[in-house]
Design an enzyme around this catalytic site. Structure first.
Site, PDB file in Angstrom:
ATOM      1  N   TYR A   1      44.394  39.800  39.655  1.00  0.00           N
ATOM      2  CA  TYR A   1      43.058  40.267  40.062  1.00  0.00           C
ATOM      3  C   TYR A   1      42.801  41.684  39.573  1.00  0.00           C
ATOM      4  O   TYR A   1      41.801  41.956  38.895  1.00  0.00           O
ATOM      5  CB  TYR A   1      42.922  40.208  41.592  1.00  0.00           C
ATOM      6  CG  TYR A   1      41.762  41.040  42.114  1.00  0.00           C
ATOM      7  CD1 TYR A   1      40.445  40.681  41.860  1.00  0.00           C
ATOM      8  CD2 TYR A   1      41.991  42.217  42.847  1.00  0.00           C
ATOM      9  CE1 TYR A   1      39.379  41.465  42.313  1.00  0.00           C
ATOM     10  CE2 TYR A   1      40.934  42.991  43.307  1.00  0.00           C
ATOM     11  CZ  TYR A   1      39.629  42.613  43.037  1.00  0.00           C
ATOM     12  OH  TYR A   1      38.584  43.391  43.478  1.00  0.00           O
TER      13      TYR A   1
ATOM     14  N   LYS B   1      40.073  43.205  36.825  1.00  0.00           N
ATOM     15  CA  LYS B   1      39.061  44.232  37.138  1.00  0.00           C
ATOM     16  C   LYS B   1      39.261  45.461  36.226  1.00  0.00           C
ATOM     17  O   LYS B   1      38.298  46.078  35.785  1.00  0.00           O
ATOM     18  CB  LYS B   1      39.138  44.647  38.606  1.00  0.00           C
ATOM     19  CG  LYS B   1      38.701  43.583  39.602  1.00  0.00           C
ATOM     20  CD  LYS B   1      37.230  43.186  39.485  1.00  0.00           C
ATOM     21  CE  LYS B   1      36.274  44.268  39.955  1.00  0.00           C
ATOM     22  NZ  LYS B   1      34.874  43.753  40.017  1.00  0.00           N
TER      23      LYS B   1
ATOM     24  N   THR C   1      37.141  48.325  41.838  1.00  0.00           N
ATOM     25  CA  THR C   1      38.081  48.453  42.959  1.00  0.00           C
ATOM     26  C   THR C   1      39.113  49.552  42.729  1.00  0.00           C
ATOM     27  O   THR C   1      39.444  49.871  41.580  1.00  0.00           O
ATOM     28  CB  THR C   1      38.799  47.100  43.155  1.00  0.00           C
ATOM     29  OG1 THR C   1      39.865  47.256  44.073  1.00  0.00           O
ATOM     30  CG2 THR C   1      39.407  46.587  41.850  1.00  0.00           C
ATOM     31  N   ASP C   2      39.678  50.050  43.834  1.00  0.00           N
ATOM     32  CA  ASP C   2      40.763  51.039  43.722  1.00  0.00           C
ATOM     33  C   ASP C   2      42.073  50.394  43.251  1.00  0.00           C
ATOM     34  O   ASP C   2      43.002  51.085  42.853  1.00  0.00           O
ATOM     35  CB  ASP C   2      40.991  51.758  45.063  1.00  0.00           C
ATOM     36  CG  ASP C   2      41.374  50.838  46.217  1.00  0.00           C
ATOM     37  OD1 ASP C   2      41.411  49.602  46.027  1.00  0.00           O
ATOM     38  OD2 ASP C   2      41.637  51.360  47.325  1.00  0.00           O
ATOM     39  N   GLU C   3      42.130  49.051  43.280  1.00  0.00           N
ATOM     40  CA  GLU C   3      43.389  48.383  42.920  1.00  0.00           C
ATOM     41  C   GLU C   3      43.751  48.566  41.451  1.00  0.00           C
ATOM     42  O   GLU C   3      44.892  48.329  41.059  1.00  0.00           O
ATOM     43  CB  GLU C   3      43.322  46.892  43.261  1.00  0.00           C
ATOM     44  CG  GLU C   3      43.096  46.648  44.729  1.00  0.00           C
ATOM     45  CD  GLU C   3      43.521  45.265  45.210  1.00  0.00           C
ATOM     46  OE1 GLU C   3      44.192  44.546  44.448  1.00  0.00           O
ATOM     47  OE2 GLU C   3      43.179  44.932  46.348  1.00  0.00           O
TER      48      GLU C   3
END
Ligand code: NAD
Ligand code: DAU
Length: 353
Positions: A158, A162, A132-134
């Site tokens: 989260y 990741k 993810t970009d997060e």
């Protein structure tokens, strides 16, 4: 020949498997724990020559080794994860368990399996990690979008979990030479998304005449990509991506949350007008903000465009309209996913009774 998809009964995994098989791809083995976020019936129409579902945990080394040794897939595409930021704030332990510990065990199972293969098969194998970009944290309004070189700065349990998995992938490449590629994608939308996430939650609440919860001031920005475009990008990376590389995937469609919610209201005003003739916008309700809420995400998709020729095909306006229609036309699916567990979540997060 087959490929092993993990977490294939969730939102993106389901869309990927449908896309893959529609394009003539090899048989898919789907290893999925079937958590609350999964819906096995999404794929139940696929015949056994094309698809096999195995219920199980990516962290179960005995099971994963058995699958690898028996099915001998040529690739693994890992979607399996706890994926909802708000849930990670309520219950971070499950995110560490699956996204870090379970994921580590998956890599270990793969490492043991690859050690048994000859050099040629090992070189041909691919492990594609869907991230993810997060992991890059939050952007200020004027900052340039994230590139593959942006520093990691995860802000939620989260995204931290990741980020940990991305680091493990990198380390396993560097130390053991595992044939890995990582993708970091922005927010997806489209069919089969579980209605805890913004877009399906808003559509379903609106159709029920319920309030439409917008966190804080609603000016947080996300970069939206239709899930079919994400799936096309993943298939391309699997076949043509360079081992050890990471690729950012995004739609160059930055929208504030309020803009997304109001656009959905306007779409539903046309597709399914309210009985009182008013706009769904009257249901918008600003609620308590998400703790540690990231203000802005945006992806620079130049690398995947330049190296693999990838371009999204959907524009956000038509993609969102198609998505609203999908939820309207699939009321049985919508009813099915709103189980006891979902209602419990609404109560935990929004205080609904
Ligand atoms: P999802 O929550 O809809 O689906 C996750 C799937 O993984 C479910 O089917 C679940 O049963 C399965 N799963 C969970 N724990 C498991 C375990 N221990 N073993 C086996 N299966 C397990 O998630 P999604 O939105 O489809 O996201 C898929 C992946 O893509 C995730 O890794 C997520 O981080 C990443 N991602 C999502 C988005 C997005 O916008 N949704 C964007 C970028 C990246
Ligand atoms: O950026 C990629 C990520 O996108 C993925 O890695 C995650 O798995 C996926 O869940 C998604 O994370 P977000 O937190 O951005 O998605 P979500 O749909 O939960 O929220 C989108 C935005 O809308 C976010 O700024 C929070 C806000 N929001 C969300 C909900 C559920 C609201 O304002 N109200 C809500 O009720």
């Amino acid at each position: 020949m087959s490929i092993l998809v993990t977490g294939g009964a969730g939102f993106i995994g389901t869309n990927f498997i449908l896309h893959w098989l529609a394009g003539g791809g090899e048989r898919v083995i789907n290893l999925d724990k079937l958590t609350y976020a999964a819906n096995a019936s999404n794929l139940s129409g696929l015949g056994p020559d094309k698809y096999r579902l195995i219920r199980g945990d990516i962290g179960d080394r005995a099971l994963v080794s058995e699958i690898l040794n028996k099915e001998k897939p040529r690739a693994i595409i890992n979607f399996a994860a706890e994926s909802h930021v708000d849930r990670s704030i309520h219950n971070p332990g499950e995110f560490i368990q699956t996204n870090v510990v379970g994921f580590f065990n998956l890599l270990e199972s793969l490492r043991a399996y690859l050690a048994l293969l000859n050099e040629e098969s090992k070189l041909a194998f691919r492990f594609l990690h869907v991230s993810t970009d997060e992991v890059y944290g939050s952007l200020s309004p004027e900052a340039p979008p994230f590139t593959e070189l942006s520093p990691y700065a995860p802000n939620s349990p989260y995204s931290a979990s990741k980020a940990a998995s991305d680091h493990l992938v990198r380390a396993y490449r560097h130390t053991y030479g595992l044939p890995v590629i990582t993708t970091n994608c922005s927010n997806n939308y489209g069919p089969y998304q579980f209605p805890e996430k913004l877009i399906p939650l808003i559509i379903i609440n609106a159709l029920k005449g319920k309030l439409l919860p917008v966190y804080g001031d609603g000016r947080q920005i996300r970069d939206w990509l239709h899930v079919n475009d994400h799936c096309r990008a993943l298939a391309l990376v699997l076949e043509q991506g360079t081992l050890g590389e990471t690729y950012n995937i995004g739609g160059q469609a930055e929208k504030s949350n309020l803009e997304v919610v109001e656009t959905l209201c306007d779409l539903l005003d046309v597709l399914k007008p309210m009985n009182d003739g008013k706009s769904y916008r009257k249901l918008v309700a600003f609620v308590k903000d998400r703790p540690g809420h990231d203000r802005r995400y945006a992806i620079n998709p130049e690398k995947i465009r330049r190296e693999l020729g990838f371009q999204p095909r959907y524009n956000f306006a038509t993609g969102l309209k198609e998505t609203a229609r999908w939820y309207l036309n699939n009321s049985i699916w919508v009813q099915q996913v709103q189980s006891g567990d979902y209602l419990k979540w609404l109560e935990t997060q929004y205080g609904e009774h």
